[in-house]
Design a protein around this motif. Structure first.
Motif, PDB file in Angstrom:
ATOM      1  N   TRP A  33      32.601  30.598  43.720  1.00  0.00           N
ATOM      2  CA  TRP A  33      33.180  31.913  43.423  1.00  0.00           C
ATOM      3  C   TRP A  33      32.126  32.999  43.534  1.00  0.00           C
ATOM      4  O   TRP A  33      32.390  34.129  43.954  1.00  0.00           O
ATOM      5  N   GLN A  34      30.868  32.627  43.202  1.00  0.00           N
ATOM      6  CA  GLN A  34      29.778  33.590  43.263  1.00  0.00           C
ATOM      7  C   GLN A  34      29.580  34.100  44.688  1.00  0.00           C
ATOM      8  O   GLN A  34      29.103  35.210  44.887  1.00  0.00           O
ATOM      9  N   ASP A  35      29.957  33.246  45.677  1.00  0.00           N
ATOM     10  CA  ASP A  35      29.788  33.646  47.085  1.00  0.00           C
ATOM     11  C   ASP A  35      30.817  34.691  47.512  1.00  0.00           C
ATOM     12  O   ASP A  35      30.620  35.399  48.493  1.00  0.00           O
ATOM     13  N   VAL A  43      32.956  36.642  45.112  1.00  0.00           N
ATOM     14  CA  VAL A  43      33.553  37.520  44.101  1.00  0.00           C
ATOM     15  C   VAL A  43      33.331  39.020  44.368  1.00  0.00           C
ATOM     16  O   VAL A  43      34.137  39.845  43.955  1.00  0.00           O
ATOM     17  N   GLU A  44      32.308  39.330  45.130  1.00  0.00           N
ATOM     18  CA  GLU A  44      32.104  40.747  45.436  1.00  0.00           C
ATOM     19  C   GLU A  44      32.341  41.033  46.917  1.00  0.00           C
ATOM     20  O   GLU A  44      32.067  42.125  47.403  1.00  0.00           O
ATOM     21  N   LYS A  45      32.832  40.024  47.626  1.00  0.00           N
ATOM     22  CA  LYS A  45      32.985  40.167  49.079  1.00  0.00           C
ATOM     23  C   LYS A  45      34.393  40.642  49.443  1.00  0.00           C
ATOM     24  O   LYS A  45      35.373  40.304  48.783  1.00  0.00           O
ATOM     25  N   GLU A  46      34.426  41.372  50.540  1.00  0.00           N
ATOM     26  CA  GLU A  46      35.684  41.890  51.062  1.00  0.00           C
ATOM     27  C   GLU A  46      36.706  40.758  51.290  1.00  0.00           C
ATOM     28  O   GLU A  46      37.911  40.931  51.085  1.00  0.00           O
ATOM     29  N   ILE A  64      38.036  40.409  47.670  1.00  0.00           N
ATOM     30  CA  ILE A  64      38.508  41.675  47.088  1.00  0.00           C
ATOM     31  C   ILE A  64      39.552  42.319  48.004  1.00  0.00           C
ATOM     32  O   ILE A  64      40.537  42.892  47.536  1.00  0.00           O
ATOM     33  N   GLN A 113      29.872  35.846  33.268  1.00  0.00           N
ATOM     34  CA  GLN A 113      29.666  36.650  34.479  1.00  0.00           C
ATOM     35  C   GLN A 113      30.985  36.819  35.214  1.00  0.00           C
ATOM     36  O   GLN A 113      31.299  37.886  35.708  1.00  0.00           O
ATOM     37  N   HIS A 168      33.851  40.279  36.393  1.00  0.00           N
ATOM     38  CA  HIS A 168      34.474  40.630  37.674  1.00  0.00           C
ATOM     39  C   HIS A 168      35.986  40.791  37.555  1.00  0.00           C
ATOM     40  O   HIS A 168      36.633  41.244  38.508  1.00  0.00           O
ATOM     41  N   ASN A 183      38.012  43.873  38.638  1.00  0.00           N
ATOM     42  CA  ASN A 183      38.181  44.058  40.088  1.00  0.00           C
ATOM     43  C   ASN A 183      39.171  43.085  40.690  1.00  0.00           C
ATOM     44  O   ASN A 183      39.656  43.293  41.786  1.00  0.00           O
ATOM     45  N   LEU A 184      39.408  41.976  39.994  1.00  0.00           N
ATOM     46  CA  LEU A 184      40.257  40.934  40.579  1.00  0.00           C
ATOM     47  C   LEU A 184      41.719  41.045  40.165  1.00  0.00           C
ATOM     48  O   LEU A 184      42.620  40.681  40.922  1.00  0.00           O
TER      49      LEU A 184
END
Ligand SMILES: C[S@@+](CC[C@H](N)C(=O)[O-])C[C@H]1O[C@@H](n2cnc3c(N)ncnc32)[C@H](O)[C@@H]1O
Length: 632
Positions: free
Chosen positions: A278-280, A282-285, A288, A310, A314, A317-318
């Protein structure tokens, strides 16, 4: 030059004095002045791992518990013999790490074992306060992440079960358990650890049901699941009356991904698999950009609370909006009710920080057909699920404020400094029913009980010679959960087996013990029980007050008694010269017994037809007793 002062020795002396004063029920003012004059409230003695807070919990002194906490007593003392190194994992799947063992009860565990809610909550609330503070300090860089006082931050080892990196590079095995349910294992140090087990299905069902029922809109759902495992929850999402329009699954393990492919998950309509952690993503287009999710569920493996927290960060945003639901499989300290309780509250508070409201509910997810193996056993507690307003948290293990049935006594006569057998019996019986038997050393062995006089799962007396042959190299053998334990000196022990399947009884000729034997052990047990009851009643009558006796000594043996507030008795017989074993009996009760019998749903404590013997209990009691100085 003056003499050097050993301050640690002075602290230890004062600490011992303080513990003893508390256990002796000294007036609170005396104890307070001991503390004011420097007795350390953080002290934990080496012999028993007991702290003043443990002692106050044992004596059920609420006022004192509050006083000690106010003075800085450590709420989780006992978690690992003074220096806390337990890891609270963020998901269920802790890989079988027990946070406490029989010698590592916290004061909170003791309060819980007495059903003392007032003291339990005082300690628990202190735990929540202390852990929140430590979390805050660590997140602001004010505390080293591996502070020895913080429960959550320290990795205990780097095995596949507690290190994400190792887990992701270890081999996973998908198979079926003996009840035919799916199960997924990794091997850690030669032991199979369940990553996911089919019997957890009811928890997943409860989760999905609660989420679904609470959703205001159920059409065109967007669902995100983190961690596929066996795909139980994903299957349940797919089986909803209106299945998700979009179903995203994040999964990093190559073996799990292979399993998903074999089961055609990559082909399912609406399903999108993101291969990685998920860390890979969670902030990626890639994630998101899929838009907000109506349901987010997290259940990973080998991650700790820091990782989970952590992930919480997020969520804004999710999630798609105020109607969305978040849930995670809560295994926070799941093998210990106090830590579990503390961390459930902490997660609740951290979720509140990001605007999520928490609701809890219960689900009893005890396995119907429990498979007896280490992993299953450690999770085979009563499960609890908790519902959130904006999500649902499912938690294994539940607080245990139910009645605790304990009654034990020992029987036999001592020789040397060695301790004699233990028997437990249910409290309702007016006659003695032996439900557990354990013997370490004695000269005059008891004879076997008459046929039909002992319950299944209670030890048979067997020949020391036969045992000695079998266990020649080993003084204590626990080779199987249902096996026979032998002591170096002879006798018995255990079989947790159906008598029909046990080893055949020894013939009369094979029983050398009878020459030098005492009473049959069931008779002996009755006798001791009778003596204890009579003495107890006599002491009460003579003292005219609510007094109890804790030991008596004859020229050949000494009897030690610990009676719990709920009226159950623990008794041991030893050599007459032995010092008080009250603490040891308390430890057996608050440690192995509570941990492996009371909290073990596989042991039916109300049963008058079956004993309480089990591998963990027997091993723990044996280790505890053999660790005593009198045993040296
Ligand atoms: C306990 S299983 C999940 C079980 C699942 N809830 C079910 O119903 O079958 C944990 C899964 O999380 C995966 N996992 C571990 N670390 C992860 C991470 N950082 N991100 C996403 N998944 C992860 C593991 O590979 C494993 O498949």
């Amino acid at each position: 030059m003056g003499e050097t002062v050993d301050t640690s020795e002075i602290a230890a002396q004062l600490g011992e004095q303080l513990i003893e004063a508390i256990l002796q029920n000294a007036p609170t003012t005396d104890i307070q002045s001991l503390v004011e004059t420097g007795a350390p409230v953080w002290y934990q003695n080496e012999a028993e791992g007991m702290s003043p807070l443990h002692a106050a919990a044992y004596t059920r002194n609420f006022e004192l518990v509050q006083f000690l906490i106010g003075k800085g007593a450590v709420w989780n003392a006992g978690a690992s013999n003074g220096s806390v190194n337990a890891t609270i994992t963020g998901s269920t799947h802790t890989g079988g790490h027990d946070l406490v063992d029989y010698l590592q009860n916290t004061a909170g565990d003791i309060a819980l074992s007495y059903n003392d809610e007032e003291i339990y909550y005082a300690i628990r609330n202190e735990g929540i306060r202390a852990e929140l503070l430590l979390n805050l300090l660590s997140s602001r860089g004010g505390l080293a992440p591996n502070s020895s006082t913080n429960l959550i931050l320290q990795e205990t080892d780097a095995t596949a079960a507690s290190s994400s990196e190792n887990f992701l590079s270890s081999k996973l095995r998908y198979t079926k358990d003996e009840t035919g349910q799916d199960i997924c294992f990794i091997s850690v140090d030669g032991e199979d650890i369940g990553v996911m087990m089919g019997w957890e299905t009811p928890i997943m069902m409860e989760t999905v049901q609660s989420i679904y029922d609470s959703l205001p809109e159920r059409d065109n759902l967007k669902v995100l699941n983190v961690g596929f495992g066996l795909g139980i929850i994903d299957r349940l999402f797919q089986a909803l009356p209106s299945p998700p329009a979009q179903h995203v699954i994040i999964e990093p393990h190559p073996d799990v991904i292979r399993y998903m492919r074999e089961n055609s998950w990559h082909m399912k309509p609406g399903v999108k698999i993101l291969e990685g952690k998920w860390q890979d993503f969670v902030e990626k287009e890639e994630l998101i950009g899929l838009g907000g999710f109506d349901v987010v569920y997290v259940d990973t493996f080998s991650e700790n609370y820091q990782d989970l927290r952590q992930f919480f960060g997020h969520l804004p945003n999710l999630l798609s909006g105020p109607h969305a639901r978040f849930s995670f499989f809560n295994g926070l300290g799941a093998t210990n009710p106090l830590f579990y309780d503390v961390y459930s509250h902490i997660s609740e508070l951290h979720l509140a920080d990001i605007g999520l409201d928490v609701q809890w509910s219960n689900v009893d997810a005890r396995p119907q057909n429990p498979v007896i193996n280490h992993t299953m056993k450690s999770f085979a507690t009563k499960f609890q699920s908790r519902t959130l307003n904006l999500g649902l948290i499912v938690c294994p293990s539940t607080l245990h404020f139910g009645p605790i049935f304990i009654n034990s006594y020992t029987s036999g006569f001592a020789h040397n400094d060695h301790i004699q057998p233990l028997h437990f019996r249910p409290p309702e019986c007016s006659h003695c029913t032996c439900v557990y038997y354990h013997d370490w050393h004695r000269t005059k062995r008891p004879r076997p009980a008459a046929e039909g006089n002992i319950l299944p799962a209670v030890s048979q007396v067997v020949s020391p010679a036969a045992i000695a042959e079998k266990a020649s190299a080993n003084t204590s053998t626990f080779s199987s959960p249902r096996n026979t334990l032998s002591s170096s000196t002879g006798i018995v022990v255990a079989s947790n087996e159906n008598p029909a399947r046990s080893a055949p009884p020894l013939s009369v000729a094979q029983q050398p013990s009878t020459i030098n034997a005492g009473l049959p052990f069931d008779e002996e047990a009755k006798l001791v029980y009778g003596v204890v009851l009579s003495l107890r009643n006599m002491v009460k009558k003579l003292s005219g007050r609510d007094e109890s006796f804790t030991s008596y000594r004859t020229s050949t043996y000494k009897l030690h008694l610990h009676e719990t507030v709920s009226g159950y008795k623990f008794i041991m017989l030893t050599d007459p010269k032995t010092d008080s074993l009250r603490f040891v009996l308390r430890q057996i009760y608050a440690g192995p017994f509570v941990e492996y019998v009371v909290r073990n749903p596989l042991v039916n404590m109300d049963s008058k037809e079956y004993g309480i013997d089990n591998e963990y209990f027997r091993t723990s009691v044996d280790r505890l007793v053999r660790g005593l100085s009198i045993f040296a």
